[in-house]
Design a protein around this motif. Structure first.
Motif, PDB file in Angstrom:
ATOM      1  N   PRO A  61       1.972  54.503  23.936  1.00 43.16           N
ATOM      2  CA  PRO A  61       1.719  54.001  22.656  1.00 43.16           C
ATOM      3  C   PRO A  61       0.064  54.159  22.493  1.00 43.16           C
ATOM      4  O   PRO A  61      -0.706  54.016  23.753  1.00 43.16           O
ATOM      5  CB  PRO A  61       2.153  52.622  22.514  1.00 43.16           C
ATOM      6  CG  PRO A  61       2.235  52.342  24.244  1.00 43.16           C
ATOM      7  CD  PRO A  61       2.993  53.271  24.650  1.00 43.16           C
ATOM      8  N   ASP A  62      -0.563  54.157  21.506  1.00 46.56           N
ATOM      9  CA  ASP A  62      -2.112  54.275  21.439  1.00 46.56           C
ATOM     10  C   ASP A  62      -2.684  52.944  21.546  1.00 46.56           C
ATOM     11  O   ASP A  62      -3.622  52.704  21.965  1.00 46.56           O
ATOM     12  CB  ASP A  62      -2.372  54.820  20.011  1.00 46.56           C
ATOM     13  CG  ASP A  62      -1.745  56.456  19.735  1.00 46.56           C
ATOM     14  OD1 ASP A  62      -2.333  57.193  20.525  1.00 46.56           O
ATOM     15  OD2 ASP A  62      -0.889  56.570  18.942  1.00 46.56           O
ATOM     16  N   GLU A  63      -1.759  51.833  21.327  1.00 52.13           N
ATOM     17  CA  GLU A  63      -2.399  50.676  21.692  1.00 52.13           C
ATOM     18  C   GLU A  63      -1.037  49.618  21.721  1.00 52.13           C
ATOM     19  O   GLU A  63       0.097  49.853  21.106  1.00 52.13           O
ATOM     20  CB  GLU A  63      -3.040  50.051  20.285  1.00 52.13           C
ATOM     21  CG  GLU A  63      -3.510  48.660  20.274  1.00 52.13           C
ATOM     22  CD  GLU A  63      -3.990  48.262  18.928  1.00 52.13           C
ATOM     23  OE1 GLU A  63      -4.831  47.723  18.852  1.00 52.13           O
ATOM     24  OE2 GLU A  63      -3.345  48.538  17.869  1.00 52.13           O
ATOM     25  N   VAL A  64      -1.355  48.762  22.543  1.00 47.05           N
ATOM     26  CA  VAL A  64      -0.383  47.611  22.977  1.00 47.05           C
ATOM     27  C   VAL A  64      -0.870  46.087  22.671  1.00 47.05           C
ATOM     28  O   VAL A  64      -2.028  45.645  23.288  1.00 47.05           O
ATOM     29  CB  VAL A  64       0.208  47.566  24.555  1.00 47.05           C
ATOM     30  CG1 VAL A  64       1.022  46.474  24.751  1.00 47.05           C
ATOM     31  CG2 VAL A  64       0.711  48.930  24.754  1.00 47.05           C
ATOM     32  N   VAL A  65      -0.584  45.528  21.591  1.00 45.71           N
ATOM     33  CA  VAL A  65      -1.085  44.311  21.273  1.00 45.71           C
ATOM     34  C   VAL A  65      -0.160  43.209  21.925  1.00 45.71           C
ATOM     35  O   VAL A  65       0.956  43.044  21.472  1.00 45.71           O
ATOM     36  CB  VAL A  65      -1.245  44.124  19.671  1.00 45.71           C
ATOM     37  CG1 VAL A  65      -1.768  42.865  19.520  1.00 45.71           C
ATOM     38  CG2 VAL A  65      -2.000  45.372  19.134  1.00 45.71           C
ATOM     39  N   VAL A  66      -0.741  42.385  22.853  1.00 52.43           N
ATOM     40  CA  VAL A  66       0.015  41.400  23.446  1.00 52.43           C
ATOM     41  C   VAL A  66      -0.334  40.022  23.022  1.00 52.43           C
ATOM     42  O   VAL A  66      -1.620  39.724  22.889  1.00 52.43           O
ATOM     43  CB  VAL A  66      -0.402  41.494  25.057  1.00 52.43           C
ATOM     44  CG1 VAL A  66       0.496  40.234  25.776  1.00 52.43           C
ATOM     45  CG2 VAL A  66       0.202  42.807  25.796  1.00 52.43           C
ATOM     46  N   VAL A  67       0.490  39.328  22.303  1.00 53.92           N
ATOM     47  CA  VAL A  67       0.343  38.083  21.682  1.00 53.92           C
ATOM     48  C   VAL A  67       0.698  36.875  22.638  1.00 53.92           C
ATOM     49  O   VAL A  67       1.893  36.788  22.690  1.00 53.92           O
ATOM     50  CB  VAL A  67       0.709  37.948  20.168  1.00 53.92           C
ATOM     51  CG1 VAL A  67       0.427  36.651  19.788  1.00 53.92           C
ATOM     52  CG2 VAL A  67       0.374  39.095  19.575  1.00 53.92           C
ATOM     53  N   ASN A  68      -0.415  36.352  23.278  1.00 60.21           N
ATOM     54  CA  ASN A  68       0.141  35.255  24.219  1.00 60.21           C
ATOM     55  C   ASN A  68       0.062  33.871  23.317  1.00 60.21           C
ATOM     56  O   ASN A  68      -0.995  33.288  22.794  1.00 60.21           O
ATOM     57  CB  ASN A  68      -0.889  35.159  25.314  1.00 60.21           C
ATOM     58  CG  ASN A  68      -0.631  33.911  26.266  1.00 60.21           C
ATOM     59  OD1 ASN A  68       0.524  33.383  26.268  1.00 60.21           O
ATOM     60  ND2 ASN A  68      -1.521  33.503  27.226  1.00 60.21           N
ATOM     61  N   ASP A  69       1.230  33.426  23.258  1.00 59.27           N
ATOM     62  CA  ASP A  69       1.438  32.265  22.250  1.00 59.27           C
ATOM     63  C   ASP A  69       1.260  30.934  22.806  1.00 59.27           C
ATOM     64  O   ASP A  69       2.272  30.065  23.079  1.00 59.27           O
ATOM     65  CB  ASP A  69       2.823  32.165  21.331  1.00 59.27           C
ATOM     66  CG  ASP A  69       2.794  31.490  20.147  1.00 59.27           C
ATOM     67  OD1 ASP A  69       1.831  31.023  19.683  1.00 59.27           O
ATOM     68  OD2 ASP A  69       3.920  31.121  19.714  1.00 59.27           O
ATOM     69  N   ALA A  70      -0.147  30.710  23.204  1.00 61.39           N
ATOM     70  CA  ALA A  70      -0.264  29.343  23.795  1.00 61.39           C
ATOM     71  C   ALA A  70       0.562  29.054  25.140  1.00 61.39           C
ATOM     72  O   ALA A  70       0.690  28.115  25.565  1.00 61.39           O
ATOM     73  CB  ALA A  70      -0.082  28.171  22.999  1.00 61.39           C
ATOM     74  N   GLY A  71       0.546  30.222  25.887  1.00 63.66           N
ATOM     75  CA  GLY A  71       1.097  30.152  27.252  1.00 63.66           C
ATOM     76  C   GLY A  71       0.119  30.267  28.498  1.00 63.66           C
ATOM     77  O   GLY A  71      -1.176  30.086  27.936  1.00 63.66           O
ATOM     78  N   ILE A  72       0.752  30.346  29.587  1.00 61.22           N
ATOM     79  CA  ILE A  72      -0.199  30.467  30.686  1.00 61.22           C
ATOM     80  C   ILE A  72      -1.148  31.719  30.569  1.00 61.22           C
ATOM     81  O   ILE A  72      -0.726  32.451  29.950  1.00 61.22           O
ATOM     82  CB  ILE A  72       0.622  30.301  32.047  1.00 61.22           C
ATOM     83  CG1 ILE A  72       1.512  31.456  32.132  1.00 61.22           C
ATOM     84  CG2 ILE A  72       1.023  28.872  32.048  1.00 61.22           C
ATOM     85  CD1 ILE A  72       2.139  31.279  33.388  1.00 61.22           C
ATOM     86  N   SER A  73      -2.397  31.889  31.602  1.00 60.18           N
ATOM     87  CA  SER A  73      -3.024  32.827  31.472  1.00 60.18           C
ATOM     88  C   SER A  73      -2.375  34.232  32.081  1.00 60.18           C
ATOM     89  O   SER A  73      -1.384  33.995  32.734  1.00 60.18           O
ATOM     90  CB  SER A  73      -4.155  32.709  32.444  1.00 60.18           C
ATOM     91  OG  SER A  73      -4.856  34.015  32.391  1.00 60.18           O
ATOM     92  N   ILE A  74      -2.354  35.202  31.035  1.00 64.25           N
ATOM     93  CA  ILE A  74      -1.849  36.569  31.788  1.00 64.25           C
ATOM     94  C   ILE A  74      -2.768  37.707  31.552  1.00 64.25           C
ATOM     95  O   ILE A  74      -2.460  38.875  31.772  1.00 64.25           O
ATOM     96  CB  ILE A  74      -0.660  37.030  30.465  1.00 64.25           C
ATOM     97  CG1 ILE A  74      -1.334  37.074  29.200  1.00 64.25           C
ATOM     98  CG2 ILE A  74       0.488  36.034  30.607  1.00 64.25           C
ATOM     99  CD1 ILE A  74      -0.383  37.477  28.205  1.00 64.25           C
ATOM    100  N   GLU A  75      -4.198  37.333  31.903  1.00 65.06           N
ATOM    101  CA  GLU A  75      -5.198  38.533  31.904  1.00 65.06           C
ATOM    102  C   GLU A  75      -4.836  39.335  33.201  1.00 65.06           C
ATOM    103  O   GLU A  75      -5.023  40.703  33.070  1.00 65.06           O
ATOM    104  CB  GLU A  75      -6.532  37.756  32.008  1.00 65.06           C
ATOM    105  CG  GLU A  75      -7.166  37.480  30.847  1.00 65.06           C
ATOM    106  CD  GLU A  75      -6.388  36.091  30.127  1.00 65.06           C
ATOM    107  OE1 GLU A  75      -5.783  35.684  30.733  1.00 65.06           O
ATOM    108  OE2 GLU A  75      -7.025  35.580  28.907  1.00 65.06           O
ATOM    109  N   HIS A  76      -4.414  38.700  34.204  1.00 62.22           N
ATOM    110  CA  HIS A  76      -4.235  39.376  35.579  1.00 62.22           C
ATOM    111  C   HIS A  76      -2.758  40.387  35.141  1.00 62.22           C
ATOM    112  O   HIS A  76      -2.719  41.474  35.992  1.00 62.22           O
ATOM    113  CB  HIS A  76      -3.823  38.619  36.506  1.00 62.22           C
ATOM    114  CG  HIS A  76      -2.520  37.823  36.511  1.00 62.22           C
ATOM    115  ND1 HIS A  76      -2.513  36.687  35.535  1.00 62.22           N
ATOM    116  CD2 HIS A  76      -1.485  37.942  37.069  1.00 62.22           C
ATOM    117  CE1 HIS A  76      -1.264  36.119  35.558  1.00 62.22           C
ATOM    118  NE2 HIS A  76      -0.599  36.750  36.595  1.00 62.22           N
ATOM    119  N   VAL A  77      -1.966  40.332  34.345  1.00 67.37           N
ATOM    120  CA  VAL A  77      -0.898  41.080  34.224  1.00 67.37           C
ATOM    121  C   VAL A  77      -1.293  42.001  33.179  1.00 67.37           C
ATOM    122  O   VAL A  77      -1.151  43.585  33.729  1.00 67.37           O
ATOM    123  CB  VAL A  77       0.260  40.307  33.587  1.00 67.37           C
ATOM    124  CG1 VAL A  77       1.403  41.160  33.025  1.00 67.37           C
ATOM    125  CG2 VAL A  77       0.987  38.924  34.542  1.00 67.37           C
TER     126      VAL A  77
END
Length: 294
Positions: free
Chosen positions: A69-85
């Motif tokens: 994909p040209d872009e993956v939009v990951v929407v974190n819906d008030a969950g724990i941090s996922i920046e490392h993932v």
């Protein structure tokens, strides 16, 4: 908060637009037709909450795509941090949207699409996966047949955690891979959302997900989309829908919640029909149920 999100989205869109204009994305063509078509800009929206281990599997399946994909939009819906993932997939152009307050599935999906740069969109929830040829085959189908909406087959995999080692046992329980039938969509949600690519302009035209739905927001959207547009069906299994033992909403939600969700779908899409159309609907539903009994 909304102003900050908008500024981030604008900055993100400017960056992606610049990258595309500079030609960093490889030029593609469809060899199956005589004409050269402009390849779409594909954005995949991933909704997630408090499941980083599943999100990693999901993103890995996107990284494994023959046509990424040209872009993956990951929407974190008030969950724990996922920046490392998200940062662990350098070959993916991941755009992470974090919310401090829960938005709900429908609104999270709408905001993900709103924040995307692509002219073609798809969805992949964090517990599902694309097979490596998913985007490649659907993109080719859209180009070859000038399809505005295309979908492929999807297999449902039941996954159970086994013992203290937390090993996973996987069992295929069924497949969704049937031809397009707009009438059938009115009484059966037989096209998984993850199996579809569609032009974003159509999504905008129908208003995206109805945010009043807590469940079946995808089914409601497909019914509305099918009312004005044929879907192209690609007879090929290219995705996996995960059912995790007793952890899915379909297992934990009580009977009354599911009954109310079905009731809401029927109130919106069945009761709005004329009496004659309702009778035709019920006749078709009965015929299909008899056929399935053999």
């Amino acid at each position: 908060m909304k102003r900050n999100i908008k500024k981030k989205l604008d900055k993100h869109k400017n960056k992606i637009t610049s990258r595309l204009k500079n030609g960093n994305r490889a030029e593609q063509s469809c060899s199956m037709v005589n004409h050269i078509f402009e390849p779409p800009i594909i954005s995949i929206i991933v909704r997630t909450k408090n499941r980083p281990h599943l999100l990693s599997r999901c993103l890995q399946s996107l990284d494994n795509q023959l046509r990424r994909p040209d872009e993956v939009v990951v929407v974190n819906d008030a969950g724990i941090s996922i920046e490392h993932v998200a940062s662990g997939f350098s070959k993916l152009n991941v755009h992470l949207i974090n919310f401090e307050e829960p938005q709900g599935r429908a609104r999270a999906g709408n905001l993900g699409v709103e924040g995307s740069i692509g002219n073609v969109i798809g969805f992949l929830d964090d517990d599902d996966q694309f097979l490596p040829d998913h985007l490649q085959r659907l993109e080719q189908a859209m180009l070859q047949f000038d399809a505005k909406v295309a979908y492929s087959g999807c297999r449902v995999i039941k996954r159970d955690l086994m013992g203290e080692s937390a090993s996973v046992r996987e069992t295929e329980v069924l497949q969704y891979n049937d031809s397009f039938d707009a009438l059938r969509l009115r009484y059966e949600n037989y096209i998984p959302l993850i199996s579809i690519l569609l032009e974003k302009s159509l999504w905008i035209d129908i208003g995206g997900f109805d945010e009043s739905f807590d469940m079946f927001e995808d089914w409601d959207m497909l019914i509305r989309l099918s009312a004005s547009r044929m879907f192209y069906h690609l007879n090929w299994i290219t995705s996996e829908y995960g059912s995790w033992g007793g952890g899915q909403i379909t297992h934990t939600a009580n009977r009354e919640s599911f009954g109310n969700a079905y009731k809401k779908i029927f109130q919106k899409h069945l009761m709005a029909l004329s009496n004659e159309e309702q009778l035709d609907f019920l006749k078709e539903y009965w015929l299909v149920s008899q056929e399935r009994r053999g």
